[in-house]
Write a protein that holds these residues in place. Structure first.
Motif, PDB file in Angstrom:
ATOM      1  N   ILE A   1     -68.919   9.801 -15.766  1.00  0.00           N
ATOM      2  CA  ILE A   1     -67.104   9.565 -16.604  1.00  0.00           C
ATOM      3  C   ILE A   1     -67.127   8.044 -17.049  1.00  0.00           C
ATOM      4  CG2 ILE A   1     -64.666   9.943 -16.310  1.00  0.00           C
ATOM      5  CD1 ILE A   1     -64.785  12.529 -15.783  1.00  0.00           C
ATOM      6  N   TYR A   2     -67.332   7.598 -16.224  1.00  0.00           N
ATOM      7  CA  TYR A   2     -67.167   5.785 -15.556  1.00  0.00           C
ATOM      8  C   TYR A   2     -68.903   5.683 -16.383  1.00  0.00           C
ATOM      9  CZ  TYR A   2     -67.137   1.364 -13.848  1.00  0.00           C
ATOM     10  OH  TYR A   2     -66.766   0.249 -13.756  1.00  0.00           O
ATOM     11  N   PHE A   3     -69.459   5.992 -17.065  1.00  0.00           N
ATOM     12  CA  PHE A   3     -70.716   5.469 -17.102  1.00  0.00           C
ATOM     13  C   PHE A   3     -71.143   4.870 -18.362  1.00  0.00           C
ATOM     14  CE2 PHE A   3     -74.510   5.937 -19.475  1.00  0.00           C
ATOM     15  CZ  PHE A   3     -75.869   6.036 -18.532  1.00  0.00           C
ATOM     16  N   GLU A   4     -69.728   4.456 -18.646  1.00  0.00           N
ATOM     17  CA  GLU A   4     -69.858   3.400 -20.196  1.00  0.00           C
ATOM     18  C   GLU A   4     -69.006   2.028 -19.367  1.00  0.00           C
ATOM     19  OE1 GLU A   4     -68.874   5.100 -23.361  1.00  0.00           O
ATOM     20  OE2 GLU A   4     -70.432   5.837 -23.854  1.00  0.00           O
ATOM     21  N   LYS A   5     -68.540   2.124 -18.409  1.00  0.00           N
ATOM     22  CA  LYS A   5     -67.931   0.787 -17.303  1.00  0.00           C
ATOM     23  C   LYS A   5     -67.032   0.207 -18.264  1.00  0.00           C
ATOM     24  CE  LYS A   5     -71.989   0.241 -13.760  1.00  0.00           C
ATOM     25  NZ  LYS A   5     -72.057   1.678 -14.217  1.00  0.00           N
ATOM     26  N   LYS A   6     -66.259   1.164 -18.634  1.00  0.00           N
ATOM     27  CA  LYS A   6     -64.899   0.221 -19.511  1.00  0.00           C
ATOM     28  C   LYS A   6     -64.527   0.714 -18.675  1.00  0.00           C
ATOM     29  CE  LYS A   6     -65.664   2.571 -23.535  1.00  0.00           C
ATOM     30  NZ  LYS A   6     -65.806   2.873 -24.259  1.00  0.00           N
ATOM     31  N   LYS A   7     -63.084  -0.354 -18.854  1.00  0.00           N
ATOM     32  CA  LYS A   7     -61.656  -0.192 -18.217  1.00  0.00           C
ATOM     33  C   LYS A   7     -61.234   1.063 -18.163  1.00  0.00           C
ATOM     34  CE  LYS A   7     -57.997  -4.069 -17.602  1.00  0.00           C
ATOM     35  NZ  LYS A   7     -56.864  -4.447 -18.057  1.00  0.00           N
ATOM     36  N   SER A   8     -60.771   1.625 -19.351  1.00  0.00           N
ATOM     37  CA  SER A   8     -60.601   2.878 -19.537  1.00  0.00           C
ATOM     38  C   SER A   8     -60.748   4.317 -19.663  1.00  0.00           C
ATOM     39  CB  SER A   8     -60.106   2.825 -21.390  1.00  0.00           C
ATOM     40  OG  SER A   8     -61.353   2.748 -21.820  1.00  0.00           O
ATOM     41  N   SER A   9     -62.229   3.877 -18.984  1.00  0.00           N
ATOM     42  CA  SER A   9     -63.109   5.138 -18.660  1.00  0.00           C
ATOM     43  C   SER A   9     -63.152   4.604 -16.886  1.00  0.00           C
ATOM     44  CB  SER A   9     -64.811   5.081 -18.498  1.00  0.00           C
ATOM     45  OG  SER A   9     -64.952   3.866 -18.812  1.00  0.00           O
ATOM     46  N   LEU A  10     -63.095   3.681 -16.168  1.00  0.00           N
ATOM     47  CA  LEU A  10     -62.654   3.714 -14.521  1.00  0.00           C
ATOM     48  C   LEU A  10     -61.198   3.992 -14.913  1.00  0.00           C
ATOM     49  CD1 LEU A  10     -63.182   2.023 -11.936  1.00  0.00           C
ATOM     50  CD2 LEU A  10     -62.042   0.502 -12.969  1.00  0.00           C
ATOM     51  N   GLU A  11     -60.464   3.599 -15.247  1.00  0.00           N
ATOM     52  CA  GLU A  11     -59.357   4.465 -14.751  1.00  0.00           C
ATOM     53  C   GLU A  11     -58.980   5.944 -15.023  1.00  0.00           C
ATOM     54  OE1 GLU A  11     -55.984   2.918 -17.335  1.00  0.00           O
ATOM     55  OE2 GLU A  11     -54.320   4.851 -17.306  1.00  0.00           O
ATOM     56  N   ALA A  12     -59.952   6.427 -16.579  1.00  0.00           N
ATOM     57  CA  ALA A  12     -59.695   7.836 -16.793  1.00  0.00           C
ATOM     58  C   ALA A  12     -60.826   8.246 -15.326  1.00  0.00           C
ATOM     59  CB  ALA A  12     -61.096   8.189 -17.403  1.00  0.00           C
ATOM     60  N   ALA A  13     -62.372   8.293 -14.648  1.00  0.00           N
ATOM     61  CA  ALA A  13     -62.848   8.271 -13.875  1.00  0.00           C
ATOM     62  C   ALA A  13     -61.848   8.508 -12.261  1.00  0.00           C
ATOM     63  CB  ALA A  13     -64.339   7.779 -13.297  1.00  0.00           C
ATOM     64  N   TRP A  14     -60.711   7.237 -12.332  1.00  0.00           N
ATOM     65  CA  TRP A  14     -59.985   7.262 -11.028  1.00  0.00           C
ATOM     66  C   TRP A  14     -59.107   8.543 -11.021  1.00  0.00           C
ATOM     67  CZ3 TRP A  14     -59.798   6.164  -5.962  1.00  0.00           C
ATOM     68  CH2 TRP A  14     -58.667   6.058  -5.151  1.00  0.00           C
ATOM     69  N   LYS A  15     -58.597   8.826 -12.248  1.00  0.00           N
ATOM     70  CA  LYS A  15     -57.519  10.186 -12.185  1.00  0.00           C
ATOM     71  C   LYS A  15     -58.263  10.690 -12.043  1.00  0.00           C
ATOM     72  CE  LYS A  15     -54.296   7.595 -15.669  1.00  0.00           C
ATOM     73  NZ  LYS A  15     -53.562   7.802 -16.662  1.00  0.00           N
ATOM     74  N   TYR A  16     -59.466  11.329 -12.246  1.00  0.00           N
ATOM     75  CA  TYR A  16     -60.014  12.248 -12.544  1.00  0.00           C
ATOM     76  C   TYR A  16     -60.129  12.828 -11.281  1.00  0.00           C
ATOM     77  CZ  TYR A  16     -64.058  15.344 -12.706  1.00  0.00           C
ATOM     78  OH  TYR A  16     -65.341  16.868 -12.181  1.00  0.00           O
ATOM     79  N   VAL A  17     -61.388  12.018 -10.135  1.00  0.00           N
ATOM     80  CA  VAL A  17     -61.671  12.526  -8.956  1.00  0.00           C
ATOM     81  C   VAL A  17     -60.490  11.935  -7.773  1.00  0.00           C
ATOM     82  CG1 VAL A  17     -62.371  10.146  -8.198  1.00  0.00           C
ATOM     83  CG2 VAL A  17     -64.026  11.527  -7.766  1.00  0.00           C
ATOM     84  N   TYR A  18     -59.306  11.518  -8.255  1.00  0.00           N
ATOM     85  CA  TYR A  18     -58.527  11.917  -7.220  1.00  0.00           C
ATOM     86  C   TYR A  18     -57.328  12.711  -7.325  1.00  0.00           C
ATOM     87  CZ  TYR A  18     -55.338   9.772  -3.905  1.00  0.00           C
ATOM     88  OH  TYR A  18     -54.421  10.254  -2.643  1.00  0.00           O
ATOM     89  N   ILE A  19     -56.819  12.834  -8.452  1.00  0.00           N
ATOM     90  CA  ILE A  19     -55.879  14.059  -8.699  1.00  0.00           C
ATOM     91  C   ILE A  19     -57.092  15.697  -8.449  1.00  0.00           C
ATOM     92  CG2 ILE A  19     -54.737  16.196 -10.714  1.00  0.00           C
ATOM     93  CD1 ILE A  19     -54.395  13.318 -12.066  1.00  0.00           C
ATOM     94  N   CYS A  20     -57.968  15.390  -9.161  1.00  0.00           N
ATOM     95  CA  CYS A  20     -59.190  16.753  -8.403  1.00  0.00           C
ATOM     96  C   CYS A  20     -59.807  16.489  -7.052  1.00  0.00           C
ATOM     97  CB  CYS A  20     -60.425  16.818  -9.598  1.00  0.00           C
ATOM     98  SG  CYS A  20     -59.715  17.159 -11.373  1.00  0.00           S
ATOM     99  N   SER A  21     -59.627  16.345  -6.276  1.00  0.00           N
ATOM    100  CA  SER A  21     -59.655  16.294  -4.933  1.00  0.00           C
ATOM    101  C   SER A  21     -58.949  16.576  -4.050  1.00  0.00           C
ATOM    102  CB  SER A  21     -60.389  14.545  -4.760  1.00  0.00           C
ATOM    103  OG  SER A  21     -61.343  14.457  -5.013  1.00  0.00           O
ATOM    104  N   ILE A  22     -57.341  16.326  -5.218  1.00  0.00           N
ATOM    105  CA  ILE A  22     -56.396  16.350  -3.993  1.00  0.00           C
ATOM    106  C   ILE A  22     -55.883  17.895  -4.491  1.00  0.00           C
ATOM    107  CG2 ILE A  22     -53.944  16.543  -3.827  1.00  0.00           C
ATOM    108  CD1 ILE A  22     -54.758  14.307  -2.392  1.00  0.00           C
ATOM    109  N   GLY A  23     -56.088  18.603  -5.614  1.00  0.00           N
ATOM    110  CA  GLY A  23     -55.991  19.438  -6.086  1.00  0.00           C
ATOM    111  C   GLY A  23     -56.676  21.127  -5.214  1.00  0.00           C
ATOM    112  N   ILE A  24     -58.329  20.090  -5.410  1.00  0.00           N
ATOM    113  CA  ILE A  24     -59.582  21.041  -4.272  1.00  0.00           C
ATOM    114  C   ILE A  24     -58.792  21.192  -3.496  1.00  0.00           C
ATOM    115  CG2 ILE A  24     -61.910  21.328  -3.844  1.00  0.00           C
ATOM    116  CD1 ILE A  24     -61.188  21.942  -6.365  1.00  0.00           C
ATOM    117  N   ALA A  25     -58.580  19.547  -2.428  1.00  0.00           N
ATOM    118  CA  ALA A  25     -58.152  20.443  -0.935  1.00  0.00           C
ATOM    119  C   ALA A  25     -57.091  21.206  -1.095  1.00  0.00           C
ATOM    120  CB  ALA A  25     -57.644  18.526  -0.662  1.00  0.00           C
TER     121      ALA A  25
END
Lengths: 477, 211
Positions: free
Chosen positions: A139-163
């Motif tokens: 998700i962060y592949f294009e290395k833009k500011k917005s994609s970084l934000e998206a990747a962080w939200k994705y990985v964090y929210i999903c990790s908490i959910g999955i936990a």
């Protein structure tokens, strides 16, 4: 067979990381989906072979519903891989970036395959978490500011959910102490022994966990961001296969309820969140400004439809599976086409895209037809599945639910069609000679997917019917 | 002995609510990892050396040393000192922590009463750990704190699975550990990127995407 789908892509992924060579990358990227499709077909025809040791083999199996989801994934994977060749060329990726992309895609697909084939609830969990981790960097592949934000939200929210889902799994193991195993087969066979209280409380946790991953409302926060910021082929994979595989995990848990004859509880939760997702999508669809986000919201809508189909029990099963297939294929076609649009207009805003048909008529037509397919206009299979769901409402004696269902669908269709037609018509600001013609890899995958959908919608081949019917046999009542 | 350790673990949570220095939080995580290790060692139910070795690796090496060390270097490199002003002030947070503890005690008593083969004290404290870390995630703003709270959540889940005493197969244990480790590693990568790309490192700066 199972070793082939898990280890060959792993090997190819490592090769592309290691060699950093364009030819190796292309071989790895195209050979893996070819292998997946071959194995899916081999399984349809009944062939099977084993290389893995028995103790490891016990953890993976190709059951009927797994085969169905695997087949859908194989086709989507093939389409995105072919499209990725166009992506490489148009974005002028360096060899290193290309290798990382290929390796990550392959690892991501392996993790999803693990989810589909796992026969142990906790192992399934491990693979669901692995899908999050392997796709976050994509998700962060294009290395833009917005994609970084998206990747962080994705990985964090999903990790908490999955936990939280893991908490649910532990609680389920309390309730199923007499069974002493979390293999699905044991849980199904002795479902009546599970303590109903622990079963329900564990379901709440597992539902939140996997539901986060599926992107069902109200726990869908990451989905529009991640789907809109990822590179288009990755968005297609996320929407067309990742959501499905997490959904399969939830279906397998739901089946425990069916066997324990306490499905009323879980069905109610499925129904409620399903309608909530339709509502959220309807609200956002009317004022949508970004066409990739529009597709993401449409994914939430379709997951909502799937959840409603689950809640309807046996009458909804065929519709559920058919809708899974048609959503995956149409959404893949849409996301890939959105990649073309993004390439032509360099903007994700709907207002900046006008006169698509003039500019590049092929992309324009693909955009229109795939939208019609996802909205469920005949002769596409989504029409049949939605029709069957409405029929299932009647069969279940809850026909009044068909009214809000239909209303939400109308609102969503209006919002989406409005955006789509604004984009394809209107005046293009560009001169005639500026017409675009992209390489054929940018059109071919979508075309094939739409043709397959048309074939299924107009006259369903016997093999596809059997595949879906066998998968439907997984559900007991 | 185990009861003492568990209570110690419980009080460590209260400490997290009270401090705002990030380094102290990391050290506390290391301590929690170490207590979990001691619990594993003391509470050996069977003589399966592979399992014991694996659990020690998970708790002592990973949770008590490797991950805290890794996080500590990141914090020192980025010169992060304190938590920024949380949404709910310190005083009220501690009150909420007490409420969470109360709930944990009820859960412990209740689990003892129904007797489903759960260790009450373990169960209660693990519930407190899980709820407390979720509360901290909501309340705190720094991204690094979120990563630490995720670690604490994982500790809670570890203790919960311990309280239930149902063993997962080895393959699953390895998978869980691998996921945890890669997860933390990824979080830190993203944290570093956010630090350099955005103006600051609290979640308030993440406002690029909205409808």
């Amino acid at each position: 067979m199972i070793s082939a789908v898990l280890f060959i892509p792993l090997f190819l992924g490592l090769c592309s990381l290691l060699f950093k060579n364009r030819i190796v990358n292309r071989i790895a990227l195209l050979a893996s989906p070819a292998l997946y499709i071959t194995i899916a077909i081999a399984r349809w025809l009944g062939y099977t072979w084993h290389v893995l040791p028995d103790w490891l083999l016990a953890y993976f199996s190709f059951d009927s519903i797994g085969l169905f989801f695997f087949s859908v994934m194989a086709v989507v994977f093939a389409a995105t891989s072919v499209y990725s060749l166009f992506y490489f060329k148009e974005h002028d990726l360096s060899i290193k970036q290309e290798s990382i992309y290929v390796a990550e895609i392959l690892f991501f697909v392996i993790a999803m395959t693990g989810v589909i084939l796992a026969t142990h609830l906790a192992l399934l969990w491990v693979f669901v978490e692995a899908t999050t981790l392997t796709s976050a960097l994509l998700i962060y592949f294009e290395k833009k500011k917005s994609s970084l934000e998206a990747a962080w939200k994705y990985v964090y929210i999903c990790s908490i959910g999955i936990a939280l889902a893991f908490v649910g799994i532990i609680l389920l193991s309390v309730g199923s102490k007499s069974i002493g195993s979390l293999f699905f087969n044991d849980l199904y066979a002795r479902a009546s022994e599970i303590n109903p209280f622990w079963l329900k409380i564990s379901f709440a946790f597992i539902f939140v966990g996997f539901g986060t991953k599926i992107g069902i409302a109200p726990i869908h926060a990451w989905l529009p961001d991640a789907h809109s910021e990822a590179p288009s082929p990755v968005s297609a994979l996320l929407s067309g296969t990742l959501l499905n595989s997490a959904f399969l995990g939830l279906l397998r848990v739901q089946e425990i309820f069916n066997r324990a004859h306490s499905e009323q509880f879980s069905n109610f939760i499925f129904l409620l969140t399903g309608f909530l997702s339709l509502m959220v999508c309807a609200v956002f669809m009317l004022r949508i400004k970004n066409y990739k986000r529009m597709l993401a919201y449409s994914s939430i809508e379709n997951m909502g439809i799937l959840f409603i189909a689950v809640s309807l029990g046996k009458p909804g099963v065929f519709a559920l599976l058919l809708h899974t297939l048609s959503h995956s294929f149409s959404k893949t076609a849409l996301f890939l086409t959105s990649g073309n649009i993004l390439h032509i207009y360099k903007s994700k805003k709907i207002e900046n895209v006008q006169g698509l048909l003039q500019k590049d008529s092929r992309t324009g037509w693909l955009w229109i037809i795939s939208s019609l397919s996802i909205l469920g206009l005949p002769p596409f299979p989504a029409f049949i599945s939605k029709f069957l769901i409405i029929k299932a409402f009647w069969l279940n004696g809850s026909s009044w639910l068909a009214i809000p269902f239909f209303l939400f669908l109308v609102v969503i269709s209006f919002g989406m069609a409005n955006a789509v037609f604004k984009m394809v018509y209107g005046k293009s600001q560009f001169e005639e000679e500026n017409k675009f013609k992209l390489s054929s890899f940018a059109y071919l995958p979508q075309l094939v997917l739409l043709l397959v959908l048309l074939m299924i919608g107009i006259n369903m081949p016997q093999q596809v019917f059997e595949l879906i019917n066998n998968a439907a046999g997984f559900f007991i009542n | 002995m185990t009861d003492f350790l568990i209570i110690f673990l419980g009080t460590s949570i209260l400490y997290v609510f009270a401090v705002s220095r990030i380094e102290a939080f990391v050290k506390l995580l290391a301590l929690q990892g170490f207590i979990l290790f001691l619990l594993v060692i003391i509470d050996i139910r069977e003589i399966n050396w592979i399992n014991i070795a694996f659990l020690s690796l998970e708790t002592l090496v990973m949770k008590a040393v490797v991950i805290p060390y890794f996080l500590l270097t990141v914090i020192r490199k980025n010169e992060i000192g304190r938590e920024v002003e949380p949404y709910i002030t310190q005083f009220y947070s501690v009150l909420i922590a007490c409420a969470i503890f109360f709930f944990g005690f009820i859960a412990a008593f209740w689990s003892a009463k129904i007797g489903a083969g759960i260790k009450p004290l373990y169960f209660g404290v693990s519930i407190v750990l899980i709820i407390a870390s979720l509360f901290l995630i909501i309340n705190r703003k720094r991204i690094i704190t979120h990563i630490l709270c995720y670690m604490m959540l994982e500790n809670g889940i570890f203790l919960l699975s311990f309280s239930v005493a149902n063993e997962m197969p080895m393959l699953v244990n390895i998978g869980v550990l691998l996921d945890l480790f890669v997860g933390i590693y990824l979080f830190v990568i993203f944290f570093n990127k956010i630090q350099s790309m955005f103006d600051g490192s609290h979640i308030d700066v993440l406002t690029e995407l909205k409808d």
